[in-house]
Every structure is written in C-alpha cells, then in structure tokens.
Write a protein that holds these residues in place. Structure first.
Motif, PDB file in Angstrom:
ATOM      1  N   LEU A 103      -0.189   5.335 -12.123  1.00 43.34           N
ATOM      2  CA  LEU A 103      -0.350   6.641 -12.764  1.00 43.34           C
ATOM      3  C   LEU A 103       1.025   7.284 -12.869  1.00 43.34           C
ATOM      4  CD1 LEU A 103      -3.417   7.893 -10.685  1.00 43.34           C
ATOM      5  CD2 LEU A 103      -3.448   6.819 -12.949  1.00 43.34           C
ATOM      6  N   SER A 104       1.354   7.789 -14.027  1.00 42.34           N
ATOM      7  CA  SER A 104       2.638   8.466 -14.224  1.00 42.34           C
ATOM      8  C   SER A 104       2.467   9.951 -13.969  1.00 42.34           C
ATOM      9  CB  SER A 104       3.136   8.258 -15.654  1.00 42.34           C
ATOM     10  OG  SER A 104       3.388   6.903 -15.892  1.00 42.34           O
ATOM     11  N   GLU A 105       3.330  10.479 -13.131  1.00 45.82           N
ATOM     12  CA  GLU A 105       3.274  11.914 -12.834  1.00 45.82           C
ATOM     13  C   GLU A 105       4.662  12.507 -13.038  1.00 45.82           C
ATOM     14  OE1 GLU A 105       2.699  14.412  -8.868  1.00 45.82           O
ATOM     15  OE2 GLU A 105       0.854  13.416  -9.528  1.00 45.82           O
ATOM     16  N   THR A 106       4.710  13.537 -13.870  1.00 44.07           N
ATOM     17  CA  THR A 106       5.982  14.206 -14.134  1.00 44.07           C
ATOM     18  C   THR A 106       6.281  15.159 -12.982  1.00 44.07           C
ATOM     19  OG1 THR A 106       5.593  14.049 -16.503  1.00 44.07           O
ATOM     20  CG2 THR A 106       7.266  15.628 -15.772  1.00 44.07           C
ATOM     21  N   GLN A 107       7.477  15.014 -12.438  1.00 45.14           N
ATOM     22  CA  GLN A 107       7.916  15.826 -11.310  1.00 45.14           C
ATOM     23  C   GLN A 107       8.526  17.143 -11.826  1.00 45.14           C
ATOM     24  OE1 GLN A 107       7.298  14.641  -8.058  1.00 45.14           O
ATOM     25  NE2 GLN A 107       6.103  13.281  -9.370  1.00 45.14           N
ATOM     26  N   PRO A 108       8.676  18.134 -10.941  1.00 44.92           N
ATOM     27  CA  PRO A 108       9.245  19.421 -11.355  1.00 44.92           C
ATOM     28  C   PRO A 108      10.634  19.304 -11.995  1.00 44.92           C
ATOM     29  CG  PRO A 108       8.256  19.620  -9.186  1.00 44.92           C
ATOM     30  CD  PRO A 108       8.213  18.165  -9.556  1.00 44.92           C
ATOM     31  N   ASP A 109      11.398  18.271 -11.615  1.00 49.26           N
ATOM     32  CA  ASP A 109      12.733  18.107 -12.189  1.00 49.26           C
ATOM     33  C   ASP A 109      12.704  17.354 -13.528  1.00 49.26           C
ATOM     34  OD1 ASP A 109      12.230  15.485 -11.471  1.00 49.26           O
ATOM     35  OD2 ASP A 109      13.962  15.293 -10.145  1.00 49.26           O
ATOM     36  N   GLY A 110      11.505  17.002 -14.008  1.00 48.09           N
ATOM     37  CA  GLY A 110      11.371  16.301 -15.278  1.00 48.09           C
ATOM     38  C   GLY A 110      11.314  14.790 -15.154  1.00 48.09           C
ATOM     39  N   SER A 111      11.601  14.270 -13.991  1.00 43.56           N
ATOM     40  CA  SER A 111      11.530  12.810 -13.805  1.00 43.56           C
ATOM     41  C   SER A 111      10.064  12.376 -13.712  1.00 43.56           C
ATOM     42  CB  SER A 111      12.295  12.393 -12.547  1.00 43.56           C
ATOM     43  OG  SER A 111      11.678  12.937 -11.396  1.00 43.56           O
TER      44      SER A 111
ATOM     45  N   LEU B  45       2.739   6.495  -9.461  1.00 41.79           N
ATOM     46  CA  LEU B  45       1.917   6.636  -8.262  1.00 41.79           C
ATOM     47  C   LEU B  45       0.761   5.642  -8.306  1.00 41.79           C
ATOM     48  CD1 LEU B  45       1.752  10.520  -8.115  1.00 41.79           C
ATOM     49  CD2 LEU B  45       3.200   9.012  -6.767  1.00 41.79           C
ATOM     50  N   PRO B  46       0.302   5.187  -7.156  1.00 42.45           N
ATOM     51  CA  PRO B  46      -0.826   4.256  -7.152  1.00 42.45           C
ATOM     52  C   PRO B  46      -2.121   4.950  -7.572  1.00 42.45           C
ATOM     53  CG  PRO B  46      -0.266   4.883  -4.912  1.00 42.45           C
ATOM     54  CD  PRO B  46       0.781   5.486  -5.804  1.00 42.45           C
ATOM     55  N   ASP B  47      -2.941   4.234  -8.292  1.00 36.59           N
ATOM     56  CA  ASP B  47      -4.276   4.713  -8.654  1.00 36.59           C
ATOM     57  C   ASP B  47      -5.179   4.402  -7.460  1.00 36.59           C
ATOM     58  OD1 ASP B  47      -6.825   5.155  -9.620  1.00 36.59           O
ATOM     59  OD2 ASP B  47      -6.423   4.260 -11.592  1.00 36.59           O
ATOM     60  N   GLN B  48      -5.136   5.273  -6.482  1.00 35.15           N
ATOM     61  CA  GLN B  48      -5.810   5.042  -5.200  1.00 35.15           C
ATOM     62  C   GLN B  48      -7.301   4.767  -5.367  1.00 35.15           C
ATOM     63  OE1 GLN B  48      -4.547   5.227  -1.990  1.00 35.15           O
ATOM     64  NE2 GLN B  48      -2.569   6.200  -2.214  1.00 35.15           N
ATOM     65  N   ASP B  49      -7.966   5.530  -6.218  1.00 36.25           N
ATOM     66  CA  ASP B  49      -9.415   5.375  -6.370  1.00 36.25           C
ATOM     67  C   ASP B  49      -9.774   3.991  -6.903  1.00 36.25           C
ATOM     68  OD1 ASP B  49      -9.781   7.966  -5.434  1.00 36.25           O
ATOM     69  OD2 ASP B  49      -9.916   8.829  -7.441  1.00 36.25           O
ATOM     70  N   THR B  50      -9.083   3.557  -7.950  1.00 30.49           N
ATOM     71  CA  THR B  50      -9.382   2.250  -8.538  1.00 30.49           C
ATOM     72  C   THR B  50      -9.006   1.124  -7.590  1.00 30.49           C
ATOM     73  OG1 THR B  50      -9.035   3.176 -10.739  1.00 30.49           O
ATOM     74  CG2 THR B  50      -9.008   0.783 -10.556  1.00 30.49           C
ATOM     75  N   LEU B  51      -7.838   1.214  -6.963  1.00 29.55           N
ATOM     76  CA  LEU B  51      -7.416   0.190  -6.012  1.00 29.55           C
ATOM     77  C   LEU B  51      -8.408   0.074  -4.855  1.00 29.55           C
ATOM     78  CD1 LEU B  51      -3.604   0.949  -6.014  1.00 29.55           C
ATOM     79  CD2 LEU B  51      -4.639  -1.231  -6.656  1.00 29.55           C
ATOM     80  N   SER B  52      -8.847   1.193  -4.341  1.00 26.49           N
ATOM     81  CA  SER B  52      -9.783   1.196  -3.226  1.00 26.49           C
ATOM     82  C   SER B  52     -11.127   0.597  -3.633  1.00 26.49           C
ATOM     83  CB  SER B  52      -9.981   2.615  -2.705  1.00 26.49           C
ATOM     84  OG  SER B  52     -10.949   2.646  -1.679  1.00 26.49           O
ATOM     85  N   SER B  53     -11.649   0.990  -4.780  1.00 26.97           N
ATOM     86  CA  SER B  53     -12.963   0.477  -5.191  1.00 26.97           C
ATOM     87  C   SER B  53     -12.913  -1.024  -5.474  1.00 26.97           C
ATOM     88  CB  SER B  53     -13.506   1.247  -6.392  1.00 26.97           C
ATOM     89  OG  SER B  53     -12.722   1.029  -7.535  1.00 26.97           O
ATOM     90  N   LEU B  54     -11.812  -1.513  -6.054  1.00 26.95           N
ATOM     91  CA  LEU B  54     -11.680  -2.950  -6.301  1.00 26.95           C
ATOM     92  C   LEU B  54     -11.555  -3.720  -4.991  1.00 26.95           C
ATOM     93  CD1 LEU B  54      -9.399  -2.885  -9.442  1.00 26.95           C
ATOM     94  CD2 LEU B  54     -11.708  -3.831  -9.308  1.00 26.95           C
ATOM     95  N   CYS B  55     -10.808  -3.188  -4.057  1.00 29.79           N
ATOM     96  CA  CYS B  55     -10.657  -3.827  -2.751  1.00 29.79           C
ATOM     97  C   CYS B  55     -12.016  -3.928  -2.061  1.00 29.79           C
ATOM     98  CB  CYS B  55      -9.671  -3.036  -1.903  1.00 29.79           C
ATOM     99  SG  CYS B  55      -9.359  -3.774  -0.292  1.00 29.79           S
ATOM    100  N   LYS B  56     -12.771  -2.863  -2.100  1.00 34.11           N
ATOM    101  CA  LYS B  56     -14.096  -2.861  -1.471  1.00 34.11           C
ATOM    102  C   LYS B  56     -15.070  -3.805  -2.175  1.00 34.11           C
ATOM    103  CE  LYS B  56     -14.046   1.682   0.708  1.00 34.11           C
ATOM    104  NZ  LYS B  56     -12.715   2.168   0.633  1.00 34.11           N
ATOM    105  N   ALA B  57     -14.896  -4.003  -3.470  1.00 35.47           N
ATOM    106  CA  ALA B  57     -15.768  -4.918  -4.214  1.00 35.47           C
ATOM    107  C   ALA B  57     -15.420  -6.375  -3.934  1.00 35.47           C
ATOM    108  CB  ALA B  57     -15.659  -4.629  -5.715  1.00 35.47           C
ATOM    109  N   ILE B  58     -14.135  -6.685  -3.786  1.00 36.57           N
ATOM    110  CA  ILE B  58     -13.684  -8.070  -3.638  1.00 36.57           C
ATOM    111  C   ILE B  58     -13.831  -8.580  -2.206  1.00 36.57           C
ATOM    112  CG2 ILE B  58     -11.614  -9.533  -3.716  1.00 36.57           C
ATOM    113  CD1 ILE B  58     -10.740  -7.794  -6.145  1.00 36.57           C
ATOM    114  N   THR B  59     -13.530  -7.756  -1.227  1.00 38.75           N
ATOM    115  CA  THR B  59     -13.481  -8.190   0.172  1.00 38.75           C
ATOM    116  C   THR B  59     -14.741  -8.922   0.647  1.00 38.75           C
ATOM    117  OG1 THR B  59     -11.848  -6.506   0.722  1.00 38.75           O
ATOM    118  CG2 THR B  59     -13.107  -7.416   2.550  1.00 38.75           C
TER     119      THR B  59
END
Length: 141
Positions: free
Chosen positions: A68-76, A80-94
């Motif tokens: 996920l792209s997040e614009t910081q206060p300085d413009g950069s 960031l990790p897509d925590q929700d998707t990563l977590s749900s896929l991990c729980k599905a595969i394990t």
C-alpha cells in the motif's frame, strides 16, 4: 531419494487447490517470483533436505501482496504492508501445510506468518515448514 525440487513440488501440491488459488490473482511459483510481478503470488522454496533414508528438510512458503502506498507529510511515498490481506492469506494457507501426512511425505508448520520486507521494498508473509520423507528406494545400502 527426494531433492529440493521434489520438496517444492510436494508443497505446491498441497496448496495448488481452488481454495487457495481462488484467493490470489497471480501464480504459485517454485523458488523464484518474477521480479516485475504486481500480483498476489506465492513462492515455495526448499531450504534443503538430508540425504538419508529418513529425509528431513525445510522450506518457506512466501505470500506476496502488493504494498500500500501512503504519502507522508513531507510528500514522500512509503510502501506499507497490506496487513489485512497478508494475514487472511496466511490463515488460509497454514492449515493446508500443517500436520499433513501424505503417502510419500509429511509436513509441519514451524513458524506461521512472519512479516518480511523484500529488498525492493515490497512485503510478504513467510510461513516456514519442516518436511519429512521416508525413502524405500535406497540403492547404496
């Protein structure tokens, strides 16, 4: 005698099923993911296997999800990790990797769901497994 290629193929056989492939828009790869992929991909990697009648090995199943792209206060822009998707896929595969007993091998998840940032800034979740196989076709005994 099994080798690392066999380990990856056996693990892929456990997760290359509609219940998992239906959750991703990419592919399941052995060892290497295409460097320009921007899809949800799974990479199965063997980390080694012993050369004995009771073979023991290990490896990882890495689940890549676009950051996920997040614009910081300085413009950069920060990836960031897509925590929700990563977590749900991990729980599905394990569950498909943990405590699986098949005719020629069995598996055990040893570390489920470690978040890792790749060298290109992308994120993936790594599931570590142990792999065991009893060989009956030894020629050198």
């Amino acid at each position: 005698m099994k080798d690392g290629f066999d380990v990856a193929a056996d693990i892929i056989s456990l997760i290359n099923i509609p219940e998992i492939t239906g959750l991703i828009d990419g592919k399941i790869y052995a060892d290497v993911r295409p460097s320009k992929s921007n899809k949800i991909d799974i990479v199965v990697k063997s980390l080694g296997i012993t050369n004995a009648w009771n073979q023991a090995g290990s490896g990882t199943v890495n689940v890549y999800v676009p950051a996920l792209s997040e614009t910081q206060p300085d413009g950069s822009v920060q990836l960031l990790p897509d925590q929700d998707t990563l977590s749900s896929l991990c729980k599905a595969i394990t569950p498909y990797l943990d405590t699986q007993y098949k005719p020629s091998f069995n598996t055990q998840v040893t570390a489920a769901g470690n978040l890792v940032q790749d060298t290109d800034g992308s994120w993936f979740v790594s599931i570590t497994f142990s792999y065991y196989s009893i060989q009956t076709n030894f020629k050198n005994l």
